[in-house]
Design a protein around this motif. Sequence first.
Motif, PDB file in Angstrom:
ATOM      1  N   PRO A  36      -6.063   6.887 -21.181  1.00 38.93           N
ATOM      2  CA  PRO A  36      -4.855   7.190 -20.394  1.00 38.93           C
ATOM      3  C   PRO A  36      -5.060   8.416 -19.513  1.00 38.93           C
ATOM      4  N   MET A  37      -4.536   8.363 -18.290  1.00 39.34           N
ATOM      5  CA  MET A  37      -4.718   9.443 -17.320  1.00 39.34           C
ATOM      6  C   MET A  37      -3.519  10.387 -17.328  1.00 39.34           C
ATOM      7  N   PHE A  38      -3.287  11.027 -18.486  1.00 41.09           N
ATOM      8  CA  PHE A  38      -2.142  11.928 -18.621  1.00 41.09           C
ATOM      9  C   PHE A  38      -2.184  13.064 -17.604  1.00 41.09           C
ATOM     10  N   GLU A  39      -3.397  13.526 -17.272  1.00 42.13           N
ATOM     11  CA  GLU A  39      -3.517  14.667 -16.365  1.00 42.13           C
ATOM     12  C   GLU A  39      -2.984  14.353 -14.969  1.00 42.13           C
ATOM     13  N   ASN A  40      -2.956  13.078 -14.584  1.00 46.21           N
ATOM     14  CA  ASN A  40      -2.423  12.738 -13.263  1.00 46.21           C
ATOM     15  C   ASN A  40      -0.925  12.992 -13.175  1.00 46.21           C
ATOM     16  N   VAL A  41      -0.230  12.860 -14.300  1.00 45.48           N
ATOM     17  CA  VAL A  41       1.194  13.205 -14.336  1.00 45.48           C
ATOM     18  C   VAL A  41       1.352  14.695 -14.037  1.00 45.48           C
ATOM     19  N   ALA A  42       0.523  15.505 -14.664  1.00 49.89           N
ATOM     20  CA  ALA A  42       0.559  16.955 -14.428  1.00 49.89           C
ATOM     21  C   ALA A  42       0.210  17.301 -12.988  1.00 49.89           C
ATOM     22  N   ARG A  43      -0.759  16.570 -12.398  1.00 55.00           N
ATOM     23  CA  ARG A  43      -1.168  16.847 -11.016  1.00 55.00           C
ATOM     24  C   ARG A  43      -0.012  16.598 -10.039  1.00 55.00           C
ATOM     25  N   VAL A  44       0.732  15.521 -10.242  1.00 51.65           N
ATOM     26  CA  VAL A  44       1.880  15.248  -9.372  1.00 51.65           C
ATOM     27  C   VAL A  44       2.946  16.315  -9.573  1.00 51.65           C
ATOM     28  N   THR A  66       0.863  -1.179   0.000  1.00 55.21           N
ATOM     29  CA  THR A  66       0.000   0.000   0.000  1.00 55.21           C
ATOM     30  C   THR A  66       0.903   1.233   0.000  1.00 55.21           C
ATOM     31  N   ALA A  67       0.312   2.400  -0.207  1.00 57.20           N
ATOM     32  CA  ALA A  67       1.101   3.635  -0.178  1.00 57.20           C
ATOM     33  C   ALA A  67       1.796   3.814   1.169  1.00 57.20           C
ATOM     34  N   GLU A  68       1.071   3.508   2.252  1.00 59.98           N
ATOM     35  CA  GLU A  68       1.642   3.655   3.596  1.00 59.98           C
ATOM     36  C   GLU A  68       2.769   2.649   3.827  1.00 59.98           C
ATOM     37  N   GLU A  69       2.588   1.441   3.314  1.00 57.94           N
ATOM     38  CA  GLU A  69       3.631   0.410   3.479  1.00 57.94           C
ATOM     39  C   GLU A  69       4.889   0.771   2.697  1.00 57.94           C
ATOM     40  N   GLU A  70       4.721   1.285   1.492  1.00 61.46           N
ATOM     41  CA  GLU A  70       5.895   1.690   0.716  1.00 61.46           C
ATOM     42  C   GLU A  70       6.583   2.884   1.376  1.00 61.46           C
ATOM     43  N   LEU A 123      -3.319   5.710  -9.997  1.00 58.49           N
ATOM     44  CA  LEU A 123      -3.182   5.927  -8.553  1.00 58.49           C
ATOM     45  C   LEU A 123      -1.931   6.715  -8.171  1.00 58.49           C
ATOM     46  N   MET A 124      -1.251   7.300  -9.154  1.00 57.95           N
ATOM     47  CA  MET A 124       0.035   7.930  -8.849  1.00 57.95           C
ATOM     48  C   MET A 124      -0.105   9.171  -7.963  1.00 57.95           C
ATOM     49  N   VAL A 125      -1.209   9.901  -8.069  1.00 59.66           N
ATOM     50  CA  VAL A 125      -1.375  11.106  -7.248  1.00 59.66           C
ATOM     51  C   VAL A 125      -1.507  10.720  -5.774  1.00 59.66           C
ATOM     52  N   GLN A 126      -2.315   9.698  -5.510  1.00 53.65           N
ATOM     53  CA  GLN A 126      -2.487   9.246  -4.121  1.00 53.65           C
ATOM     54  C   GLN A 126      -1.166   8.735  -3.549  1.00 53.65           C
ATOM     55  N   ARG A 127      -0.403   7.994  -4.346  1.00 56.90           N
ATOM     56  CA  ARG A 127       0.890   7.478  -3.866  1.00 56.90           C
ATOM     57  C   ARG A 127       1.853   8.624  -3.576  1.00 56.90           C
ATOM     58  N   ALA A 128       1.866   9.621  -4.445  1.00 54.11           N
ATOM     59  CA  ALA A 128       2.726  10.793  -4.223  1.00 54.11           C
ATOM     60  C   ALA A 128       2.317  11.541  -2.962  1.00 54.11           C
ATOM     61  N   ASN A 129       1.020  11.721  -2.758  1.00 52.05           N
ATOM     62  CA  ASN A 129       0.546  12.441  -1.578  1.00 52.05           C
ATOM     63  C   ASN A 129       0.992  11.765  -0.288  1.00 52.05           C
ATOM     64  N   VAL A 130       0.856  10.460  -0.233  1.00 51.80           N
ATOM     65  CA  VAL A 130       1.199   9.721   0.992  1.00 51.80           C
ATOM     66  C   VAL A 130       2.699   9.744   1.254  1.00 51.80           C
ATOM     67  N   ILE A 131       3.493   9.502   0.238  1.00 60.76           N
ATOM     68  CA  ILE A 131       4.945   9.400   0.444  1.00 60.76           C
ATOM     69  C   ILE A 131       5.590  10.770   0.587  1.00 60.76           C
ATOM     70  N   PHE A 132       5.234  11.711  -0.279  1.00 57.48           N
ATOM     71  CA  PHE A 132       5.911  13.008  -0.270  1.00 57.48           C
ATOM     72  C   PHE A 132       5.449  13.914   0.860  1.00 57.48           C
ATOM     73  N   SER A 133       4.295  13.619   1.467  1.00 57.10           N
ATOM     74  CA  SER A 133       3.853  14.440   2.596  1.00 57.10           C
ATOM     75  C   SER A 133       4.534  14.035   3.899  1.00 57.10           C
ATOM     76  N   ASP A 134       5.289  12.946   3.854  1.00 54.63           N
ATOM     77  CA  ASP A 134       6.065  12.506   5.021  1.00 54.63           C
ATOM     78  C   ASP A 134       7.520  12.913   4.816  1.00 54.63           C
ATOM     79  N   PRO A 135       8.007  13.934   5.531  1.00 52.47           N
ATOM     80  CA  PRO A 135       9.366  14.440   5.295  1.00 52.47           C
ATOM     81  C   PRO A 135      10.453  13.379   5.449  1.00 52.47           C
TER      82      PRO A 135
END
Length: 487
Positions: A317-325, A248-252, A283-295
């Motif tokens: 294809p979810m190209f916009e998610n790349v832009a969101r991250v 999961t995002a938290e586990e990674e 799911l890349m935005v959610q993964r980025a939020n979880v990992i990058f919000s933890d210093p």
Amino acid sequence: MKKMKFIITTCLCFSLSVFSQTNPKKQVQKFTTANKKITVYTTAADTNLKLTATDNLSFTASKQPVETEISVFVEPSKKFQTFMGIGGAVTDASAEIFAKLSKEKQTEFLNAYYDAQKGIGYSLLRTTIQSSDFSSGSYSYIEEGDKDLKTFSIDHDRKYRIPLIKDVIKTAGGKLLTYATPWSPNAFMKSNKSVLKGGKLLPEYFQPWANFYAKFIKAYNKEGIPIWGTSVQNEPMATQTWESCLYTAEEERDYIKNYLGPTLKKEGLGDVKIIAWDHNRDLMVQRANVIFSDPEASKYVWGLGFHWYETWTGAQPMFENVARVHEAYPDKKLMFTEGCVERFDAAKYQFWPNAERYGTSMINDFNNGTVAWTDWNILLDQFGGPNHVGNFCFAPIHADTVTGELIYTPSYYYIGHFSKFIRPNAVRVSSSVSRSYLLSTSFLNTDGKMATIVMNHTDNEITYNFIIAEEKAIVKIPAHAIQTLVY
């Protein structure tokens, strides 16, 4: 008093003069189209055009374009990310098939990918840590149950994979950005006691598995294959029939901050880049939020890797998610780490939509902030393998192991429109189109040459204005074609 003022003024002027001489203002050279010609390279469906020079154009004065015209606009002063490279994966499958080629065909193959003059100039490489589905079978670098890694050896890779990687690096000029990805920890380390079909890394093996990355990186470094980076896990949300492992995002996040990051640093490998996610755009935005919000986790992570297989659901294809991250975490890098055309069918070697999938993805991903782009297998056989679980796919180049011939697909040429003309350390600049019939991206290379890629995915030839500031050229692009304009 007047005399004192004179002294102060004189000193101040002298100081400013000295400062201006010792700290000259850096001159930024402005890109100009003056006295430049545009060389147009084209690849088009139903023609013999394959990265073919088709035009040599001049700039003329431009006036306000009208809405009935189709235009491509480039603004060189608006600069974005620095480009790192384009490449593919040297898998066991690729290496096994390469070994079956004649020496003549091996040389042709190496030049086709890695020589910037004779071929398309790949500048980065992905490889696997232990086996993936694109191996003749599952294998490990240690004996089962060896949590202390005393039996660790990369001898398996010395037969096919390491020799090919060394040939690739030599052909590329002696250096190639190389990163590695695990598909699964060993069976005894996992909850399902199998390297296949998902499962999770058991807590008691968090540290031994982190030690495993360090062992691999050091072993490859010793072979003369410097490992620039590693991702944590290939596709950590997919239970596959082949080698796979779930996080999961938290586990990674917690694995990176408590084990992998500190272990690489302790082992003197703190400069090795850690790539998180390495899965689809959905799911890349959610993964980025979880990992990058933890210093504490974020400090170890270079950036996010992503794939293009989110379309397995039937969605676009979810190209916009790349832009969101990219907009949320501009200090983190984005790398496309894997893509291929699934479900191999030999009748579709020359199926043009396969190539257009590459062109569409690459243009959108680069325009959304991606710094590097990696295809999957660089070479497969006439069956789309070998693959030990039957997951046969396309590669840009296939080898017929019966005839010994190489089969170049349109995807190879579409990728080449980027990799041959956009070189490492180029900077992306603003590029836009006035109609959805075309796609475009532009990069300024370090030698001062601009490369603008234009793709036409329609059934019609299109004439377009190519406009930079107050100058333009009139360009024709065939139906279902891609062009690179170098100027």
